[in-house]
Design an enzyme around this catalytic site. Sequence first.
Site, PDB file in Angstrom:
ATOM      1  N   LYS A  96      24.950 -21.784   9.408  1.00 49.75           N
ATOM      2  CA  LYS A  96      25.508 -23.090   9.754  1.00 49.75           C
ATOM      3  C   LYS A  96      24.488 -24.188   9.465  1.00 49.75           C
ATOM      4  O   LYS A  96      23.277 -24.012   9.690  1.00 49.75           O
ATOM      5  CB  LYS A  96      25.903 -23.117  11.235  1.00 49.75           C
ATOM      6  CG  LYS A  96      26.567 -24.426  11.679  1.00 49.75           C
ATOM      7  CD  LYS A  96      26.919 -24.400  13.164  1.00 49.75           C
ATOM      8  CE  LYS A  96      27.576 -25.699  13.589  1.00 49.75           C
ATOM      9  NZ  LYS A  96      27.908 -25.723  15.036  1.00 49.75           N
ATOM     10  N   SER A 171      32.855 -26.645  15.859  1.00 50.04           N
ATOM     11  CA  SER A 171      32.217 -27.393  14.780  1.00 50.04           C
ATOM     12  C   SER A 171      31.685 -26.511  13.651  1.00 50.04           C
ATOM     13  O   SER A 171      31.318 -27.008  12.595  1.00 50.04           O
ATOM     14  CB  SER A 171      31.054 -28.212  15.344  1.00 50.04           C
ATOM     15  OG  SER A 171      30.050 -27.358  15.877  1.00 50.04           O
ATOM     16  N   SER A 195      32.172 -23.979  19.732  1.00 47.78           N
ATOM     17  CA  SER A 195      32.065 -24.155  18.279  1.00 47.78           C
ATOM     18  C   SER A 195      31.867 -22.877  17.484  1.00 47.78           C
ATOM     19  O   SER A 195      31.869 -22.910  16.257  1.00 47.78           O
ATOM     20  CB  SER A 195      30.933 -25.140  17.952  1.00 47.78           C
ATOM     21  OG  SER A 195      31.311 -26.438  18.348  1.00 47.78           O
TER      22      SER A 195
END
Length: 510
Positions: A96, A171, A195
Amino acid sequence: MSFKIPSIEQIRKLGDGMGMDITNSYAEAFINYIAPFADGYRQIAALPDDVPPIKYPRGHYYRPEGDENKHGAWIAKVNIKGATSGPLAGKKVAIKDTYSLAGVPLTNGASVLEGYVPEFDAPVITRLLDAGAEVIGKSTCEYFSFSGGAATSTSGPVHNPRAWGHTAGGSSTGSGALVALGEVDMAMGGDQAGSIRIPASLSGVVGIKPTWGLVPYTGIMGMDPTIDHAGPLTATVAENALFLEVLAGKDGYDSRQSDLEMESYTKAIGQGIAGMKIGVVKEGFGQYDSHPDVDAGVQAAAKKLESLGARVDEISIPWHLTGVPIWAAIALEGTYHGMITSPLPRHTEGVYPISLAGRLGSLRDRANELPDTVKVGMLLGAYTDKYYQGYFYYKAQNLRRRLRAAYDKALGSYDLLLMPTTRMMASKIPPPDAPLEQMMQHCWEQITNTSPFNVTHHPAISIPCGLGEGNRPIGLMLVGKHWRESTVYRAADAFERAGNWQSMGPSGKR
């Protein structure tokens, strides 16, 4: 960076900002007194920094385009090969875009960080490489990871691999999408309000938020250190357990890692759940915007677990519905202080990325670039801080204990808690010019069931349990006792083995 003795004018302005009446003579006396401190600050600046090492060489990075990045899930591709053998040998991994990866840009989905390149690797990345994994790129995430949708990243939206034009869940948008697309075996996520679990739910993959501190958070951008979690997203429960086994444990930097209780998570795979007790949390269902397909699909999954030998009862935890307000008071004001008033969260021992602090220090100069999600959150955090002197943040931190105790009481009678991960399936991505209300609805509609466990730190996994309207995935969330990830994996694996999840649910293939 060199330290300079302040001027009289600078000291007077600083004093004025703190409500002090500083005269020229007082400022001059202050400057004379602190002059000897200058040598100490200069010595600090001259010493080499102490940050995690870079163990593995890497090639050039690039931003993939066209068919190579059709869904928008990649922010950068790179090739970093790890050890030649190990438990993760041959596994391809995406990271990420909140993680420090030396030599590769870190944007956290934000235009204000474009061009920033970290100088060290987050220790969990080194762990993956030591175990034989290959890092092949960084995945797209929402702007400052401040959204559960897929509409705010500076690189554009991430489309759901199973429902084009719909959110992949945020997210960690790109992480969930890349696993669902089969482009990687595992993707790292960050979870402050759901997330990891939200993209797992909406994209139809497996994602776990481990017990707080089990996976070190060193070198990862977050919101507030008391709600930050890191963990893996994978296609199967067994692979998830394998990756967590590699990721878990102290790194020697993160001061949040105390009294860890470690397990061999892969030993939970294939064990079955006969005799396990599971509490179906009533408050996790039937909320004002819960989709009936989601409630029905998760209730059917509970029945499936019962048929596998578990005792399954409906229970009530009224405090569950108080979790979001408590989370919001902590997350919004905590992020405001960690981003606006101070470039990085302070008051905790660990690794501080100094160059990132420098970039965030100029955020005020480009604040108009922030999306509505960040603007609204920072304005509310600033308001409660200025006009209520932090009352709601402090009170929420105190109430954290009561929320945790409510879940712990239920977990005293049950091995696991069960509820939908998200109240609805993937929603359509709004257009860039969507009004504030529509954008905020899209970005925050999915956190009701997930965010309370960021506050209480219980481990929670999302696994796909069927398809709803439009063949969109439905996510089942299982929550366990602190440090009992093996129990979570045991039940998740048993459910996964019981049948093809894509054949379950109201729209499952028959």
